[in-house]
Motif scaffolding. Sequence first.
Motif, PDB file in Angstrom:
ATOM      1  N   LEU A 199      37.043  13.313 -28.258  1.00 27.03           N
ATOM      2  CA  LEU A 199      37.292  12.882 -27.094  1.00 27.03           C
ATOM      3  C   LEU A 199      37.613  13.801 -26.016  1.00 27.03           C
ATOM      4  N   GLU A 200      38.277  14.971 -26.462  1.00 30.11           N
ATOM      5  CA  GLU A 200      38.468  16.317 -25.637  1.00 30.11           C
ATOM      6  C   GLU A 200      37.338  16.941 -25.308  1.00 30.11           C
ATOM      7  N   ALA A 201      36.594  16.939 -26.346  1.00 31.71           N
ATOM      8  CA  ALA A 201      35.139  17.827 -26.291  1.00 31.71           C
ATOM      9  C   ALA A 201      34.277  17.008 -25.170  1.00 31.71           C
ATOM     10  N   ALA A 202      34.271  15.538 -25.343  1.00 28.23           N
ATOM     11  CA  ALA A 202      33.606  14.722 -24.269  1.00 28.23           C
ATOM     12  C   ALA A 202      33.853  14.902 -22.948  1.00 28.23           C
ATOM     13  N   LYS A 203      35.000  15.256 -22.641  1.00 30.25           N
ATOM     14  CA  LYS A 203      35.573  15.457 -21.196  1.00 30.25           C
ATOM     15  C   LYS A 203      34.659  16.512 -20.579  1.00 30.25           C
ATOM     16  N   TRP A 204      34.651  17.794 -21.289  1.00 30.71           N
ATOM     17  CA  TRP A 204      33.627  18.881 -20.498  1.00 30.71           C
ATOM     18  C   TRP A 204      32.280  18.623 -20.690  1.00 30.71           C
ATOM     19  N   ILE A 205      31.895  18.001 -21.842  1.00 31.78           N
ATOM     20  CA  ILE A 205      30.454  17.423 -21.996  1.00 31.78           C
ATOM     21  C   ILE A 205      29.961  16.877 -20.773  1.00 31.78           C
ATOM     22  N   GLU A 206      30.754  15.798 -20.638  1.00 34.19           N
ATOM     23  CA  GLU A 206      30.311  14.888 -19.503  1.00 34.19           C
ATOM     24  C   GLU A 206      30.184  15.544 -18.151  1.00 34.19           C
ATOM     25  N   MET A 207      31.032  16.446 -17.866  1.00 33.20           N
ATOM     26  CA  MET A 207      30.970  17.422 -16.714  1.00 33.20           C
ATOM     27  C   MET A 207      29.605  18.178 -16.723  1.00 33.20           C
ATOM     28  N   GLU A 208      29.277  18.875 -17.956  1.00 35.44           N
ATOM     29  CA  GLU A 208      28.159  19.630 -18.043  1.00 35.44           C
ATOM     30  C   GLU A 208      26.755  18.766 -17.884  1.00 35.44           C
ATOM     31  N   MET A 209      26.751  17.761 -18.480  1.00 35.62           N
ATOM     32  CA  MET A 209      25.806  16.723 -18.281  1.00 35.62           C
ATOM     33  C   MET A 209      25.495  16.288 -16.893  1.00 35.62           C
ATOM     34  N   LEU A 210      26.504  16.417 -16.083  1.00 32.32           N
ATOM     35  CA  LEU A 210      26.426  16.147 -14.508  1.00 32.32           C
ATOM     36  C   LEU A 210      25.770  17.197 -13.937  1.00 32.32           C
ATOM     37  N   GLU A 211      26.009  18.373 -14.623  1.00 38.62           N
ATOM     38  CA  GLU A 211      25.390  19.698 -13.804  1.00 38.62           C
ATOM     39  C   GLU A 211      24.066  20.004 -14.196  1.00 38.62           C
ATOM     40  N   PHE A 212      23.706  19.775 -15.510  1.00 31.91           N
ATOM     41  CA  PHE A 212      22.362  20.190 -16.088  1.00 31.91           C
ATOM     42  C   PHE A 212      21.495  18.985 -16.415  1.00 31.91           C
ATOM     43  N   ALA A 263      22.589  25.737 -23.905  1.00 23.53           N
ATOM     44  CA  ALA A 263      23.822  25.589 -24.862  1.00 23.53           C
ATOM     45  C   ALA A 263      24.563  24.280 -24.745  1.00 23.53           C
ATOM     46  N   THR A 264      24.204  23.472 -23.542  1.00 20.34           N
ATOM     47  CA  THR A 264      24.765  22.192 -23.653  1.00 20.34           C
ATOM     48  C   THR A 264      24.297  21.096 -24.446  1.00 20.34           C
ATOM     49  N   LEU A 265      23.121  21.476 -24.658  1.00 20.50           N
ATOM     50  CA  LEU A 265      22.152  20.726 -25.776  1.00 20.50           C
ATOM     51  C   LEU A 265      22.853  20.819 -27.102  1.00 20.50           C
ATOM     52  N   LEU A 266      23.643  21.781 -27.558  1.00 21.10           N
ATOM     53  CA  LEU A 266      24.228  21.897 -28.737  1.00 21.10           C
ATOM     54  C   LEU A 266      25.487  20.895 -28.651  1.00 21.10           C
ATOM     55  N   SER A 267      25.899  20.574 -27.442  1.00 17.02           N
ATOM     56  CA  SER A 267      27.001  19.547 -27.503  1.00 17.02           C
ATOM     57  C   SER A 267      26.550  18.232 -28.379  1.00 17.02           C
ATOM     58  N   TYR A 268      25.416  18.159 -28.475  1.00 17.87           N
ATOM     59  CA  TYR A 268      25.014  16.950 -29.429  1.00 17.87           C
ATOM     60  C   TYR A 268      25.323  16.982 -30.871  1.00 17.87           C
TER      61      TYR A 268
END
Length: 220
Positions: A45-58, A24-29
């Motif tokens: 920019l709001e979306a980028a905040k949680w995408i960055e956290m998910e990238m660290l996790e996965f 699901a995180t891949l769809l962040s692209y």
Amino acid sequence: MFEAIVKLHENKKHFTKRSERAAATLLSYHELGYYMMTVKIQKGLEAAKWIEMEMLEFDDIMSSFEKFSIYMNLAFLYFMSGKYKETIGWLYKIISAGGLKARADFDSMVRIFYIIAQYEKGSSAQFMKSLLRSTYRFLIKREQMYKYEKIILDFIRKKLIKVDSPEDLIGTLKILREQLLVIQKDPFEGRPLEYFDLISWITSKIENRPFVEVPMEKSK
């Protein structure tokens, strides 16, 4: 596209496996791409905040191409918003990891984008010269050089980092833009220009206005 993004976020809470959540995180692209194409930068920019956290996790279960594609979109989003430090940070993650050796077009554009972001941040001429030398060495070792690479790097080395005012650049920038517009039509040579909108950046410099305004006009 926006409806699909909303549905994705609604369903994410039901994903239980780590692999499902990573997919699901891949769809962040595409989500980042949507916000950039529609020039909804604040939403991006709001979306980028949680995408960055998910990238660290996965990060550890994604391929290099999957990760770097999201990194590139994060970098471009921050560039559009004038956050050059963050732009440089995400591009450096790609470069320091060795880039994508199988995708020379992507890899070289990352490095040119990195130079431009450093310029916009106000890095010193001495640092820019050092960066250019290392980029040239990298491209020579690769034994493959796109036309746009030589044109852009020569422009940065001979013009961009030497002039004292934007006005002195305008004539050269117009020539550069025309050269890239021709290259853009070539299926092979023009592909790297899809990764970073160099032509819009050049236009913003010619017209002396914020970069984000040019893509905004294109989206109308």
